[in-house]
Design a protein around this motif. Structure first.
Motif, short mmCIF file in Angstrom:
data_model
loop_
_atom_site.label_atom_id
_atom_site.label_comp_id
_atom_site.label_asym_id
_atom_site.label_seq_id
_atom_site.Cartn_x
_atom_site.Cartn_y
_atom_site.Cartn_z
N LEU A 1 -0.51 7.39 3.97
CA LEU A 1 0.89 7.00 3.95
C LEU A 1 1.44 7.20 5.36
CD1 LEU A 1 2.08 8.57 0.58
CD2 LEU A 1 2.31 6.19 1.21
N GLU B 1 2.45 9.80 -5.47
CA GLU B 1 2.92 11.04 -4.86
C GLU B 1 4.25 11.48 -5.46
OE1 GLU B 1 1.32 12.92 -2.85
OE2 GLU B 1 -0.34 11.61 -2.27
N ARG C 1 -6.26 5.24 2.67
CA ARG C 1 -5.26 5.73 1.71
C ARG C 1 -4.17 6.56 2.37
NH1 ARG C 1 -9.23 8.67 -2.14
NH2 ARG C 1 -7.33 9.77 -2.69
N ARG D 1 0.83 -1.21 0.00
CA ARG D 1 0.00 0.00 0.00
C ARG D 1 0.87 1.26 0.00
NH1 ARG D 1 -3.76 1.36 5.10
NH2 ARG D 1 -1.80 2.31 5.81
N GLU D 2 1.90 1.27 0.84
CA GLU D 2 2.81 2.41 0.88
C GLU D 2 3.48 2.62 -0.48
OE1 GLU D 2 3.66 4.55 3.39
OE2 GLU D 2 2.12 3.71 4.68
N LEU E 1 0.80 3.97 -3.19
CA LEU E 1 0.39 5.36 -2.99
C LEU E 1 1.58 6.31 -3.13
CD1 LEU E 1 -2.06 4.94 0.03
CD2 LEU E 1 -2.61 5.13 -2.40
N ALA E 2 2.75 5.91 -2.63
CA ALA E 2 3.92 6.76 -2.74
C ALA E 2 4.37 6.93 -4.19
CB ALA E 2 5.06 6.20 -1.90
#
Length: 431
Positions: free
Chosen positions: A410, A141, A408, A133-134, A137-138
């Motif tokens: 981080l 970003e 969602r 997940r990190e 999403l990262a």
């Protein structure tokens, strides 16, 4: 002195065995490296920000609170002495047993390329799911802050290796995350432009499903924008991405779902093992030549009479765990043991995305919305407690009506290496 039963592993099989022994006149010890029971079929939804960890995991002590004969030990088993009848823990302690049930599960196999594990993420635990997940999403970003088009493409390329249920579910959910949930959240990138690639060395995804279900699944994934690459084996995984057949694919994120290998319980016992390391067991799930020792679930290779071992599915582990628990309870009480274990196949399912799934119930198959509805109802009912069912139902309902995902955040678990192509950010970017 009451018999001592040690169960290693708090997964579906181990937990089912403990519950089947609730009224047995024995002392039951459940050992697991974590303090929780995990509902693994929904683990991919934690990895893709659809659910939070607490939605699919419950502390083992809570589940066994009313089992007066059960003790929970959070520890890592490193070996078994089948002659002296004890298990050794990583901290040097030993726990004696009269009966031992091994339910240690399986890990992913990189087919002799252990070095690939440094660059590809797997999905077997909550820690794995949160790390994925990190990373997902990262990646968005970092792409938002990058002014190099090639680097943005690399950051927004996600490769899933393995066309089984886990790979299909991950690929479909990542596509929906990029094209719906995140579609309006960024200013400098278009999340819908993300490239999601599903690689399968065989000629079909979901190869264990019959009829036209694999072809339907492939069409459904392609309609979500997933590139389905069939008949092409991965030849390299490194820090820059993968080599698929002879093609180099630059990707920040590689997710490995391409094969499993049993954890080393066979080595502990020096028992006969199948090709994937699973212990070959007898008709009552006992380990031949190891009195009082049983193996269930993914760590066991059980021939159900078809000439091939039972699949590594949660229902197999649960049924074997329940069977072994009842067998031991009968043996301790002096009753006749149950007949040899027989697996009851209740069907196999895989979800592809919103309102799309495939289901094989043997005598008939479902696909599309009806299969998705059946998948949703079955998984809700299989969750271990009411709170988990309620939370998952609320999250799924919210996602259905809003296309949103509530997990969602981080939190800094999955540190990504910084790249030199990151753009300099000026104050106008925040205006």
């Amino acid at each position: 002195m009451r018999p001592r039963i040690v169960i290693v592993g708090a997964g579906f099989g181990g937990m089912a065995a403990v519950k089947a022994l609730k009224r047995a006149d024995a002392d039951v010890t459940l050992i697991d490296r974590t303090n929780h029971h995990l509902f693994q079929p929904l683990l991919y939804q934690v990895a893709t920000a659809a659910l939070s960890p607490a939605d699919i995991a419950t502390a083992s002590r809570v589940l066994l609170r009313r089992h007066a004969n059960a003790t929970v030990v959070m520890a890592d088993v490193v070996s078994v002495d089948a002659e002296a009848r004890y298990v050794r823990l990583a901290d040097g302690r030993t726990i004696n047993y009269d009966f031992l049930v091994l339910a240690t599960g399986a890990a992913y196999s990189f087919f002799g390329h252990g070095e690939w594990a440094n660059h590809a993420k797997v999905l077997k635990s909550l820690e794995d799911a949160l790390s994925i997940r990190e990373t997902l999403l990262a990646a968005f970003e970092r792409a938002e802050q990058c002014n190099d088009p090639d680097e943005v493409r690399r950051l927004l390329t996600f490769v899933v290796v393995g066309g089984g249920p886990t790979g299909v579910e991950l690929a479909g959910t990542i596509a929906e995350l990029a094209r719906t949930t995140l579609a309006r959240d960024f200013r400098h990138i278009d999340p819908a432009s993300a490239r999601i690639i599903l690689c399968e060395a065989g000629n079909h995804i979901l190869g264990a499903f019959p009829g036209d279900l694999p072809d339907y699944a492939a069409r459904a994934l392609r309609s979500l924008g997933v590139e389905v690459r069939l008949g092409e084996a991965v030849s390299l995984v490194d820090a820059e991405g993968i080599v698929l057949a002879d093609e180099r694919i630059a990707a920040e994120t590689v997710l490995w779902c391409a094969g499993t290998q049993a954890r080393p319980a066979a080595d502990w016992l020096e028992a006969e093992a199948a090709r994937n390391g699973a212990i070959k067991v007898a008709a009552d799930c006992s380990v031949p030549g190891r009195p009082g020792v049983f193996a269930i679930g993914d760590v066991a290779s059980f021939d159900g009479g078809s000439g091939k071992p039972l699949p590594g599915l949660a229902p197999v582990a649960k049924q074997q765990g329940r069977y072994v628990g009842r067998l031991l309870a009968a043996r301790i009480a002096g009753r006749a043991p149950p007949p040899p274990f027989r697996y009851r196949d209740l069907g196999t399912m895989a979800v592809i995305g919103r309102s799309r799934a495939v289901a094989d119930f043997g005598s008939f198959q479902l696909k599309g919305f009806l299969a998705w509805l059946a998948w949703s109802m079955v998984h809700l009912m299989l969750l271990v407690d009411f709170r988990s069912r309620m939370m998952v139902y609320v999250n799924w309902s919210w996602a259905w009506f809003t296309y949103g995902r509530g997990a969602r955040l981080l939190t800094g678990r999955g540190e990504l290496p910084q790249r030199s192509q990151a753009t300099e950010i000026s104050s106008k970017d925040f205006g």
